[in-house]
Design an enzyme around this catalytic site. Sequence first.
Site, mmCIF file in Angstrom:
data_model
loop_
_atom_site.group_PDB
_atom_site.id
_atom_site.type_symbol
_atom_site.label_atom_id
_atom_site.label_comp_id
_atom_site.label_asym_id
_atom_site.label_seq_id
_atom_site.Cartn_x
_atom_site.Cartn_y
_atom_site.Cartn_z
ATOM 1 N N TYR A 73 36.035 -30.735 24.984
ATOM 2 C CA TYR A 73 36.320 -29.452 25.437
ATOM 3 C C TYR A 73 36.964 -28.276 24.559
ATOM 4 C CZ TYR A 73 39.366 -26.749 28.806
ATOM 5 O OH TYR A 73 40.239 -25.825 29.491
ATOM 6 N N LYS A 87 36.514 -23.983 23.836
ATOM 7 C CA LYS A 87 37.324 -23.047 24.117
ATOM 8 C C LYS A 87 37.732 -22.246 22.648
ATOM 9 C CE LYS A 87 38.233 -23.434 28.321
ATOM 10 N NZ LYS A 87 37.927 -22.458 29.430
#
Length: 359
Positions: free
Chosen positions: A203, A207
């Site tokens: 993840y 980002k």
Amino acid sequence: MSTSLTYTSLSTLAVAALSFVVFKMLFSRKNQFPTDGLTAIVTGGSQGMGLSIAEELSSRGANVVIVAQDKGKLARAVDTIRAKALKPQQKFLDLSFDLRSPESAPRIIEQVTQWNNGQAPDMVFCCAGNCQPAFLADASVETLRGQMDTIYWSSVYMAHATLNLWKRPSVPENKLRVNPPTRHIVFTCSTLAFLPVAGYSPYSPAKAAMKAMADGLNQEVAVYNGSRLGSGPAPDADVAVHIVFPCGIISPGFENENKIKPELTVMLEKDDKPQLPDEIAKIVLNRLDAGDFMISTLLLGHLMRGIGMASSVRKNLMDVFWNWVGSLVIIFVAPDLISKCQNWGKQRGLAATGPAPSS
């Protein structure tokens, strides 16, 4: 000219420049993000933070388009957003698209422009995405690629299609327009882009890539804005880029995330107190009003923003303050995180990288 006089002159200029910057930071009260009567697109607008952003925009008089995949959720969400409308003439639209497909974004922009009486949207909020926490070695290759598609590429596609519309003059006489409202694109990132935590390896990189994209776009749109000061073709309006860095958000997605999150990750982020999406939405819109580029939403987030700002633009004194504090704190935080991970492995063994056993 003597050396002492040169130093005095330079010092005077530096103080004057700093005073001007501080004055602008402290005393600029103009609303930098008007919404009344303007049109916004919110991707991921059927639930969670995206829905709360859409509701807040509706309550401020904006026409709102929400984009997601689930048609049932979209229909329910648009009714909720309509109920928040400030004025009866506001318009609302829901569109079902898979944002991971590069063909979707141009079609969304085209449909919204037609729906908006041929006018380009004024704001685009990229809120779509989910989180699949895991250790890198434990995650499937499909998960690793899927996180980049869902988080990073879905935002890139929307930004690409939006900017290609916005930078194109709609009429040759665009210079004659009087003070058109600035157009805004707002990315939803995560504080994990500043300070990665073990267990978010699928993840956090997506980002972090989003943050780098926003930093680059912040410079690129300056070219478009600068062209409006020249004599040649130019966009109809200035463009501004913003990026939001929440910590945990209480939502259906957050509940699913916690079911698969490594137990070590839960321990490392115990100081993160998740916020309600409505709370975050109000903070975000208020900070957009103030003209912020990077927006964090609570104390821990401000600190993490300060740790990881790197070469990002500082828009106000609090950016400078948190960057200073963060540069000191990270000296202790980074080795502490590694030490905790090492002790976890020592006490629990090689296989202790998964979620806590369900009770």
